[in-house]
Design a protein around this motif. Structure first.
Motif, PDB file in Angstrom:
ATOM      1  N   LEU A  35      81.384  70.908  60.266  1.00 53.56           N
ATOM      2  CA  LEU A  35      80.304  69.925  60.745  1.00 53.56           C
ATOM      3  C   LEU A  35      79.698  70.649  61.825  1.00 53.56           C
ATOM      4  O   LEU A  35      78.288  70.437  61.902  1.00 53.56           O
TER       5      LEU A  35
ATOM      6  N   VAL B  31      74.563  62.855  57.552  1.00 56.74           N
ATOM      7  CA  VAL B  31      75.448  64.010  56.928  1.00 56.74           C
ATOM      8  C   VAL B  31      76.876  64.165  57.532  1.00 56.74           C
ATOM      9  O   VAL B  31      77.853  64.336  56.581  1.00 56.74           O
ATOM     10  N   THR B  32      76.957  63.904  58.722  1.00 56.72           N
ATOM     11  CA  THR B  32      78.101  63.959  59.445  1.00 56.72           C
ATOM     12  C   THR B  32      78.971  62.847  58.847  1.00 56.72           C
ATOM     13  O   THR B  32      80.315  63.024  58.565  1.00 56.72           O
TER      14      THR B  32
ATOM     15  N   VAL C  89      70.672  70.848  59.909  1.00 54.84           N
ATOM     16  CA  VAL C  89      70.276  69.754  59.331  1.00 54.84           C
ATOM     17  C   VAL C  89      69.290  68.967  60.202  1.00 54.84           C
ATOM     18  O   VAL C  89      69.596  69.193  61.263  1.00 54.84           O
TER      19      VAL C  89
ATOM     20  N   GLN D   5      77.709  78.007  53.864  1.00 54.20           N
ATOM     21  CA  GLN D   5      77.164  77.012  54.757  1.00 54.20           C
ATOM     22  C   GLN D   5      76.168  77.774  55.783  1.00 54.20           C
ATOM     23  O   GLN D   5      75.071  77.155  56.171  1.00 54.20           O
TER      24      GLN D   5
ATOM     25  N   GLN E  49      71.181  64.263  60.740  1.00 56.36           N
ATOM     26  CA  GLN E  49      72.543  64.643  61.116  1.00 56.36           C
ATOM     27  C   GLN E  49      73.629  63.758  61.127  1.00 56.36           C
ATOM     28  O   GLN E  49      74.658  63.688  60.555  1.00 56.36           O
TER      29      GLN E  49
ATOM     30  N   TRP F  73      68.746  67.976  53.094  1.00 58.68           N
ATOM     31  CA  TRP F  73      69.895  69.198  52.988  1.00 58.68           C
ATOM     32  C   TRP F  73      69.243  70.554  53.231  1.00 58.68           C
ATOM     33  O   TRP F  73      68.387  70.780  52.612  1.00 58.68           O
TER      34      TRP F  73
ATOM     35  N   VAL G  56      76.284  71.659  60.375  1.00 60.33           N
ATOM     36  CA  VAL G  56      75.527  70.179  60.059  1.00 60.33           C
ATOM     37  C   VAL G  56      74.517  70.135  61.336  1.00 60.33           C
ATOM     38  O   VAL G  56      73.497  69.566  61.195  1.00 60.33           O
TER      39      VAL G  56
END
Length: 364
Positions: free
Chosen positions: A159, A174-175, A166, A101, A171, A125, A162
């Motif tokens: 997270l 995605v969270t 992101v 990640q 954000q 993403w 992210v």
């Protein structure tokens, strides 16, 4: 905050970062171990699929992110590496996924043509499609395997990239997606634990049913023994006791009938003791009164009343342990029975002696 809660949180953090994993009870292909060819084919296909994912990811990074070849291949390997570890080492798979990640957001900016760590602002993403799928699979699988303290830390760590990489407009979405994946995995884990608990409870219930069936069978055997054997022994005792009054017998015959009646009553007492053991699984037979060496004279006297010539020579001065005394009594009892059965009319001598270590019982 409660100290126990803090301790549990710190323990979860330690296990998340460098603690032991959650190994599976069995490997995915264990059911097919009796078919080695099928296992070999499946492993070959899985390896080819992983290599294909690595190639696809590396090509995407080379074409879209314009990364150097070595960097693209390293990120591609980090992206696919968690997949083969998920079935047996889910926590290790998550750790590799988390590293992917962080480094999976590498792209080449056109300003200075340098490789920097930063989001691709034109993408929803900052990760490749393959890495997105791997993240989803890993999060759900890990949430379904780890306990909630570790799950909270893995979710928090997952997270972090992210909110770092992101684009701001995405954000929150995605969270929410990551949180939903973690919740779904935790629900799957809870469902699995519930089903496993129900299966164990059903197994315990089956064992209890089997135990109950054994107890019922023991009770039936005890009832049948009482109905058949005890009934006939009672008749023998009654007939032996009343025979001197119903028949004109001599004094020696009267003593013989009394001996038979006493032996029958003693057999009934032993049988009732055995039946109590059969009827109750929890009753310890050793708690019932057991004969000792002190009762040997009575046993010899009963044998003499039955017409045997028995001489008792007992030089035991100390009372032996209860198991030793019981064993000696049973040995003498069996010896007298064998002598009466196989050597009728012979003289029998019972001799007991003390030794420095144990009491010995013998017969001639």
């Amino acid at each position: 905050m409660d100290r126990s809660t803090v301790g549990a949180a710190l323990a979860g953090l330690r296990r998340t970062v460098a603690g032991p994993d959650y190994p599976a009870r069995r490997r995915p292909l264990d059911r097919l171990r009796h078919r080695p060819r099928t296992v070999a084919v499946l492993r070959t296909l899985g390896l080819l699929a992983l290599l294909g994912l690595v190639l696809i990811t590396a090509q995407f990074l080379l074409d879209t992110r314009r990364l150097p070849v070595a960097t693209a291949w390293v990120i591609a390997l980090l992206t696919v590496a968690p997949l083969p570890l998920l079935p047996t080492r889910p926590l290790l798979a998550w750790r590799i996924m988390f590293i992917g990640q962080l480094f999976g957001t590498f792209n080449r900016r056109t300003t200075d043509d340098a490789v920097v760590l930063g989001p691709a602002t034109y993408e929803f993403w900052p990760w490749s499609p393959t890495q997105l799928l791997v993240i989803i699979v890993v999060l759900v699988t890990v949430a379904a395997r780890v306990d909630r303290a570790v799950l909270a830390w893995t979710g928090l760590f997952s997270l972090t990239p992210v909110w770092m990489f992101v684009p701001p407009g995405n954000q929150v979405a995605v969270t929410l997606l990551f949180v939903v994946l973690l919740i779904v995995g935790d629900l799957l884990r809870h469902n699995l634990l519930t089903r496993r608990a129900l299966a164990e409870q059903a197994e315990v219930s089956e064992l209890e049913k089997a135990r109950r069936a054994v107890l019922e069978e023991r009770t039936r055997i005890a009832r049948e023994m009482h109905d058949v054997v005890a009934h006939h022994m009672s008749l023998i005792a009654v007939q032996a006791e009343t025979a001197p009054y119903r028949l004109a017998v001599s004094e020696p015959a009267r003593a013989e009938f009394n001996s038979i009646a006493e032996a029958a009553r003693a057999a009934l007492t032993d049988m009732r003791r055995l039946l109590r053991v059969l009827r109750s699984e929890t009753e310890d037979p050793r708690t019932a009164p057991q004969p000792t060496l002190a009762e040997l004279p009575a046993l010899v006297a009963a044998a003499r009343r039955a017409g045997m010539t028995v001489e008792l020579d007992n030089d035991v001065t100390t009372e032996p342990p209860a198991p030793v005394g019981l064993a000696a009594y049973r040995i003498v009892q069996e010896g007298l029975a064998n002598a009466a059965r196989h050597a009728a009319g012979a003289e029998v001598r019972v001799t007991l002696r003390d030794t420095p270590t144990h009491a010995a019982a013998g017969r001639d």
